[in-house]
Design a protein around this motif. Structure first.
Motif, mmCIF file in Angstrom:
data_model
loop_
_atom_site.group_PDB
_atom_site.id
_atom_site.type_symbol
_atom_site.label_atom_id
_atom_site.label_comp_id
_atom_site.label_asym_id
_atom_site.label_seq_id
_atom_site.Cartn_x
_atom_site.Cartn_y
_atom_site.Cartn_z
ATOM 1 N N LYS A 1 11.847 37.242 57.721
ATOM 2 C CA LYS A 1 12.939 37.810 56.597
ATOM 3 C C LYS A 1 12.117 39.015 55.988
ATOM 4 N N ALA A 2 10.916 38.437 55.656
ATOM 5 C CA ALA A 2 9.918 39.403 54.993
ATOM 6 C C ALA A 2 9.801 40.876 55.772
ATOM 7 N N LYS A 3 9.560 40.709 56.784
ATOM 8 C CA LYS A 3 9.499 42.007 57.789
ATOM 9 C C LYS A 3 10.731 42.874 57.836
ATOM 10 N N LEU A 4 11.835 42.241 57.760
ATOM 11 C CA LEU A 4 13.294 42.975 57.606
ATOM 12 C C LEU A 4 13.525 43.684 56.431
ATOM 13 N N LEU A 5 12.840 42.968 55.168
ATOM 14 C CA LEU A 5 13.319 43.490 53.877
ATOM 15 C C LEU A 5 12.030 44.444 53.156
ATOM 16 N N GLY A 6 10.902 44.475 53.986
ATOM 17 C CA GLY A 6 9.840 45.320 53.528
ATOM 18 C C GLY A 6 8.920 45.307 54.596
ATOM 19 N N ASP A 7 7.534 45.476 54.008
ATOM 20 C CA ASP A 7 6.383 45.564 54.923
ATOM 21 C C ASP A 7 5.709 44.227 54.656
ATOM 22 N N VAL A 8 5.142 43.776 55.809
ATOM 23 C CA VAL A 8 4.160 42.686 55.882
ATOM 24 C C VAL A 8 2.899 43.067 56.122
ATOM 25 N N LEU B 1 10.000 48.182 47.983
ATOM 26 C CA LEU B 1 10.538 49.068 46.770
ATOM 27 C C LEU B 1 12.051 48.648 46.643
ATOM 28 N N ILE B 2 12.369 48.263 45.549
ATOM 29 C CA ILE B 2 13.874 47.867 45.367
ATOM 30 C C ILE B 2 14.297 48.627 44.450
#
Length: 267
Positions: A221-228, A149-150
Motif C-alpha cells: 500500500k505504501a508503495k502505491l501511495l508514495g515512495d518506499v 507529499l500530501i
C-alpha cells in the motif's frame, strides 16, 4: 626315496601355483591398465529441473575412462548442494554434467529460494541515490521508510515520512537486465561494453527484500501511495514499528478498504 619324490612334486605344484597366480595378477593388471578405470558420479533417482541435489540422490561407480563423457562430474563434493538448471532434469542411472548444474546463488530466482518461513518477496525499484551508490548488498539488512507529499489545502502540501519496517533482509540486487549486480561473495560484477575496452560497473535497478507476511499488505500500500526507500543503518536495530505510528495510520486511512468502510458507516 619316496620323501624325495614327494618333495619334488610339492615344489613343482607350488611353482605351478605361483606361476598361475603371477599370470592372473599380470593379466588383471594389464587389463586394468588398458581399460584405465575411474570413478564417476551417477544418479540413483530421477532429479527434476530446478531441484537441489542431495547425497542420497547419488552414488559413485567405477567404469572405464573411455566411457565417461569429458564433462561428467567425477567427484561427489562437486555436485552435492548444487541445483539442476531450469528445463533440464536428470533420469536415474545417468551421468551428471557440470554444465547442467549450478550453485544456488546463480539460480535466476536465488533470492526467492532463500525465503524463510512466513516471509514473502517484496520488489522495489531504486536509483543511484536510493541504492546508496550500489552500497547495499545481498544478505545485508536495511530499514524501510515511507515518504510522500500530501495536499493539505489550496496550494499547500505536507510531507509524510516515517519507518515502515526494521531490519529487512536484502535477498538480491538486480540491474536493468535483471542480472545480479553482485556475486555470491558480495563483490560488484562488471560489464564489458561492446566495441570498447572500458569496464563499467552494473548499477542496481531493483532490490528484492524478504519481508514478514504480516507486513506485505502495508508495504505494498505504501508503495502505491508514495515512495518506499531503503535506509542502511549500519547496526542491528530490532525496534518494532507500532500500528499507532502516524505513517501507518496515514497509509491505512488512505487505502481503498478503509475508505469503503468509512462510506458504509456514513450510510
Amino acid at each position: 626315496m619316496k620323501k624325495t619324490l614327494w618333495r619334488k612334486r610339492l615344489v613343482s605344484m607350488l611353482m605351478v601355483a605361483a606361476l598361475i597366480v603371477s599370470i592372473l595378477v599380470y593379466t588383471n593388471f594389464t587389463i586394468k591398465a588398458e581399460i584405465n578405470e575411474a570413478n564417476v558420479v551417477v544418479t540413483k533417482v530421477d532429479i527434476p529441473p530446478r531441484t537441489e541435489i542431495t547425497k542420497e540422490m547419488l552414488e559413485v561407480i567405477t567404469v572405464p575412462t573411455q566411457g565417461i563423457p569429458t564433462n561428467a562430474v567425477r567427484n561427489m563434493k562437486d555436485v552435492v548442494g548444487k541445483w539442476t538448471v531450469a528445463g533440464y532434469g536428470t533420469p536415474a542411472n545417468s551421468f551428471i554434467y557440470d554444465n547442467k548444474i549450478i550453485p544456488k546463488s546463480e539460480m535466476p530466482d536465488a533470492g526467492v529460494l532463500s525465503l524463510k518461513e512466513n516471509e514473502v518477496a517484496f520488489p522495489l525499484l531504486v536509483d543511484l541515490e536510493t541504492s546508496l551508490g550500489n552500497s547495499i548488498i545481498p544478505n545485508s539488512e536495511v530499514d524501510l521508510y515511507f515518504r510522500s507529499l500530501i495536499e493539505t489545502g489550496s496550494q499547500s502540501k505536507k510531507a509524510v515520512y516515517g519507518k515502515l519496517a526494521s531490519q529487512v533482509r536484502v535477498l538480491s540486487v538486480k540491474d536493468a537486465d535483471a542480472s545480479n549486480v553482485f556475486d555470491p561473495e558480495g563483490y560488484q560484477k562488471g560489464v564489458i561494453q561492446e566495441n570498447t575496452n572500458e569496464k563499467k560497473n552494473a548499477l542496481a535497478k531493483i532490490y528484492i527484500f524478504a519481508i514478514p507476511v504480516e507486513l506485505n499488505e502495508l508495504v505494498n500500500k505504501a508503495k502505491l501511495l508514495g515512495d518506499v526507500v531503503p535506509i542502511a543503518t549500519g547496526q542491528a536495530n530490532n525496534e518494532e514499528v507500532t500500528e499507532q505510528s502516524d505513517v501507518i495510520t496515514f497509509i491505512n486511512e488512505s487505502s481503498f478498504e478503509k475508505e469503503t468502510n468509512q462510506n458504509e458507516g456514513e450510510e
